[in-house]
Design a protein around this motif. Structure first.
Motif, PDB file in Angstrom:
ATOM      1  N   PRO A 420       0.828  -1.214   0.000  1.00  0.00           N
ATOM      2  CA  PRO A 420       0.000   0.000   0.000  1.00  0.00           C
ATOM      3  C   PRO A 420       0.856   1.255   0.000  1.00  0.00           C
ATOM      4  O   PRO A 420       2.020   1.248   0.429  1.00  0.00           O
ATOM      5  CB  PRO A 420      -0.790  -0.130   1.306  1.00  0.00           C
ATOM      6  CG  PRO A 420       0.041  -1.003   2.180  1.00  0.00           C
ATOM      7  CD  PRO A 420       0.736  -1.963   1.258  1.00  0.00           C
ATOM      8  N   THR A 421       0.292   2.329  -0.488  1.00  0.00           N
ATOM      9  CA  THR A 421       0.997   3.611  -0.489  1.00  0.00           C
ATOM     10  C   THR A 421       1.372   3.992   0.939  1.00  0.00           C
ATOM     11  O   THR A 421       0.544   3.935   1.849  1.00  0.00           O
ATOM     12  CB  THR A 421       0.111   4.710  -1.103  1.00  0.00           C
ATOM     13  OG1 THR A 421      -0.235   4.331  -2.439  1.00  0.00           O
ATOM     14  CG2 THR A 421       0.834   6.049  -1.118  1.00  0.00           C
ATOM     15  N   GLY A 422       2.633   4.354   1.119  1.00  0.00           N
ATOM     16  CA  GLY A 422       3.114   4.736   2.440  1.00  0.00           C
ATOM     17  C   GLY A 422       3.700   3.606   3.246  1.00  0.00           C
ATOM     18  O   GLY A 422       4.183   3.821   4.365  1.00  0.00           O
ATOM     19  N   ALA A 423       3.695   2.390   2.695  1.00  0.00           N
ATOM     20  CA  ALA A 423       4.241   1.247   3.436  1.00  0.00           C
ATOM     21  C   ALA A 423       5.762   1.294   3.455  1.00  0.00           C
ATOM     22  O   ALA A 423       6.404   1.796   2.531  1.00  0.00           O
ATOM     23  CB  ALA A 423       3.765  -0.060   2.820  1.00  0.00           C
ATOM     24  N   VAL A 424       6.324   0.736   4.523  1.00  0.00           N
ATOM     25  CA  VAL A 424       7.775   0.629   4.681  1.00  0.00           C
ATOM     26  C   VAL A 424       8.108  -0.848   4.813  1.00  0.00           C
ATOM     27  O   VAL A 424       7.666  -1.513   5.755  1.00  0.00           O
ATOM     28  CB  VAL A 424       8.266   1.403   5.922  1.00  0.00           C
ATOM     29  CG1 VAL A 424       9.769   1.238   6.088  1.00  0.00           C
ATOM     30  CG2 VAL A 424       7.890   2.877   5.818  1.00  0.00           C
ATOM     31  N   ILE A 425       8.883  -1.366   3.863  1.00  0.00           N
ATOM     32  CA  ILE A 425       9.209  -2.787   3.805  1.00  0.00           C
ATOM     33  C   ILE A 425      10.716  -2.944   3.671  1.00  0.00           C
ATOM     34  O   ILE A 425      11.359  -2.226   2.896  1.00  0.00           O
ATOM     35  CB  ILE A 425       8.514  -3.467   2.598  1.00  0.00           C
ATOM     36  CG1 ILE A 425       7.002  -3.220   2.627  1.00  0.00           C
ATOM     37  CG2 ILE A 425       8.835  -4.963   2.552  1.00  0.00           C
ATOM     38  CD1 ILE A 425       6.287  -3.849   3.789  1.00  0.00           C
ATOM     39  N   ASN A 426      11.284  -3.879   4.398  1.00  0.00           N
ATOM     40  CA  ASN A 426      12.708  -4.170   4.233  1.00  0.00           C
ATOM     41  C   ASN A 426      12.957  -4.876   2.908  1.00  0.00           C
ATOM     42  O   ASN A 426      12.121  -5.637   2.425  1.00  0.00           O
ATOM     43  CB  ASN A 426      13.220  -5.051   5.376  1.00  0.00           C
ATOM     44  CG  ASN A 426      13.342  -4.305   6.683  1.00  0.00           C
ATOM     45  OD1 ASN A 426      12.339  -3.864   7.243  1.00  0.00           O
ATOM     46  ND2 ASN A 426      14.553  -4.164   7.184  1.00  0.00           N
ATOM     47  N   THR A 427      14.129  -4.641   2.347  1.00  0.00           N
ATOM     48  CA  THR A 427      14.518  -5.357   1.141  1.00  0.00           C
ATOM     49  C   THR A 427      14.905  -6.790   1.490  1.00  0.00           C
ATOM     50  O   THR A 427      15.123  -7.140   2.655  1.00  0.00           O
ATOM     51  CB  THR A 427      15.720  -4.689   0.467  1.00  0.00           C
ATOM     52  OG1 THR A 427      16.859  -4.796   1.323  1.00  0.00           O
ATOM     53  CG2 THR A 427      15.430  -3.220   0.175  1.00  0.00           C
ATOM     54  N   ARG A 428      15.012  -7.618   0.463  1.00  0.00           N
ATOM     55  CA  ARG A 428      15.424  -9.011   0.653  1.00  0.00           C
ATOM     56  C   ARG A 428      16.814  -9.088   1.292  1.00  0.00           C
ATOM     57  O   ARG A 428      17.113 -10.021   2.044  1.00  0.00           O
ATOM     58  CB  ARG A 428      15.408  -9.709  -0.701  1.00  0.00           C
ATOM     59  CG  ARG A 428      16.069 -11.074  -0.742  1.00  0.00           C
ATOM     60  CD  ARG A 428      15.326 -12.115   0.057  1.00  0.00           C
ATOM     61  NE  ARG A 428      14.020 -12.406  -0.487  1.00  0.00           N
ATOM     62  CZ  ARG A 428      13.265 -13.433  -0.090  1.00  0.00           C
ATOM     63  NH1 ARG A 428      13.698 -14.239   0.864  1.00  0.00           N
ATOM     64  NH2 ARG A 428      12.072 -13.630  -0.602  1.00  0.00           N
TER      65      ARG A 428
END
Length: 441
Positions: A420-428
């Motif tokens: 979703p817009t605004g999400a913060v996810i770590n890279t692989r």
């Protein structure tokens, strides 16, 4: 029912799994043990997503995390598509006073969706002090007279990491048993000793609230639910779809409980809590609910309420799409990711994790399809997916999972999941969930 239920008191911890004394572990929880002796303990209870927000979303909306919108963590940008489905919102609409004292993990990205009329979730100087402060708020709420029936959500941070240091005289690590899927080493024993200390802290806080419930006679007119979100924050546990990750504490009690002091072996899901609340309160169950009332298990009118249950991971710190179906005998796990290495940022930083990473464990690819015989392999360590003798079982379990994914409109059926817009996810490539690198949408 001879004793009408007026109130619902929902007590929940963070990352506790089933590692407490009512489930046979050498972790001192005298207050939880006392509650188990007069309440009902569910030995085969599982969450519908072994990460913080998806698990709570499933319990509190009565639908799968992917249907609720909570595919990932609320403080990283995920939120409900239908906040009105939340149990507190439903009970508020039924005339209940709704109160939150402590942690919630559903509304960080959309605080305007929060359905509680009374909210106490401020943080103090330390995690232990914060838990004690939330406990005092719960006590203050219970000490008051309320004209309306109430829904109280009392949540504790512990035993989530970081753990507090432990006096070795209080928790001598030499005598600590490591978690089931991990080796017996000094590093892991020390880590587990600190977990035990955090659980003891939670047990003390819960004990104060249970004492207040009894002192004010609320045990005579309240449904009390004690649970946690998922397995403990150790490698191979939290954010995994074996029972080490999905298995949860679940104990319940209410006035006139015919299963008082009993342990129930039937499979139950967190999805079953919401319809049980409605059934025991005599309220109409909303049409969106997907679970089953546990009332037949309390009353002994049926030995089971479900043949299978499902759990899922989509996003935690990083993307890790996988789904599972569990019966009493088997557990099937399917990974939906081209890269079968573990996203290491989905494992909380800990001495246990550091030890395993030294061995190269983090680079070992997992198998895309995993099938476990829970009777012959309760630790879920021997994959039978490629065993010709299990071909029919694999086909059946795959069909169960595929049917469920279609029935619930699982977005994984349409390919990779969107953030979703605004999400913060770590890279692989991330190892530390707090340090990144991150993908920001």
């Amino acid at each position: 029912m001879s004793h009408p239920i007026r109130n619902v008191i929902y007590i929940h911890t963070h990352d506790m799994g089933r590692y407490i004394s009512p489930y046979g572990h050498q972790v001192s929880t005298p207050n939880l043990q006392a509650f188990a002796r007069h309440g009902t303990l569910f030995r085969q209870a599982h969450c519908c997503g072994p990460t913080c927000s998806p698990s709570r979303a499933g319990l509190l909306t009565g639908v799968t995390p992917h249907e609720s919108g909570m595919l990932g963590l609320a403080h990283r940008g995920f939120k409900f598509t239908h906040p009105e489905h939340h149990l507190a919102a439903y009970l508020r609409g039924q005339g209940f006073l709704t109160a939150l004292c402590g942690i919630q993990h559903e509304f960080h990205s959309a605080p305007e969706q929060m359905p509680y009329e009374i909210v106490h979730e401020e943080n103090l100087d330390t995690l232990a002090a914060t838990d004690r402060g939330w406990t005092q708020h719960a006590l203050d709420f219970l000490n008051q007279q309320h004209e309306r029936p109430f829904f109280l959500s009392f949540g504790l941070f512990f035993p989530h990491r970081p753990f507090d240091p432990v006096d070795p005289e209080l928790e001598p690590e030499a005598y600590v048993k490591p978690p089931d899927p991990l080796p017996d080493t000094p590093e892991i024993r020390k880590d587990m000793a600190e977990y035990r200390h955090a659980v003891a802290h939670s047990d003390t806080c819960i004990g104060r609230v249970l004492d207040a419930i009894r002192q004010h006679g609320l045990d005579k007119n309240s449904l009390v639910i004690i649970t946690t979100d998922h397995g403990i924050a150790f490698p191979r546990m939290k954010c995994n779809l074996t029972a080490h990750g999905t298995g949860v504490t679940l104990m319940m009690d209410y006035p006139g409980n015919p299963a008082s002091g009993q342990a129930v072996d039937a499979l139950v899901s967190h999805l079953d809590v919401y319809p049980t609340v409605c059934d025991l309160l005599g309220l109409p169950a909303p049409e969106h609910l997907e679970g089953f009332s546990m009332r037949p298990l309390f009353e002994g009118s049926a030995p089971e309420i479900r043949e299978d249950l499902f759990s899922e991971v989509s996003f935690h710190a990083a993307s890790e799409p996988m789904r599972s179906v569990r019966t009493q005998r088997y557990n099937l796990i399917r990974l939906f990711d081209q890269d079968l290495r573990r996203p290491l940022s989905n494992i909380d930083q800990s001495p246990s994790k550091a030890l395993l990473l030294k061995t190269g464990w983090g680079e070992t690819p997992r198998e895309e399809i995993q099938l476990y015989d829970l009777l012959l392999d309760p630790n879920e360590s021997r994959n039978l997916a490629h065993d010709p003798a299990c071909a029919d079982i694999l086909t059946e379990m795959n069909q169960r999972l595929e049917n469920w994914m279609h029935d619930t409109d699982d977005p994984l059926l349409n390919g990779p999941l969107a953030q979703p817009t605004g999400a913060v996810i770590n890279t692989r490539e991330s190892v530390d969930p707090a340090a990144g690198p991150f993908i920001r949408t």
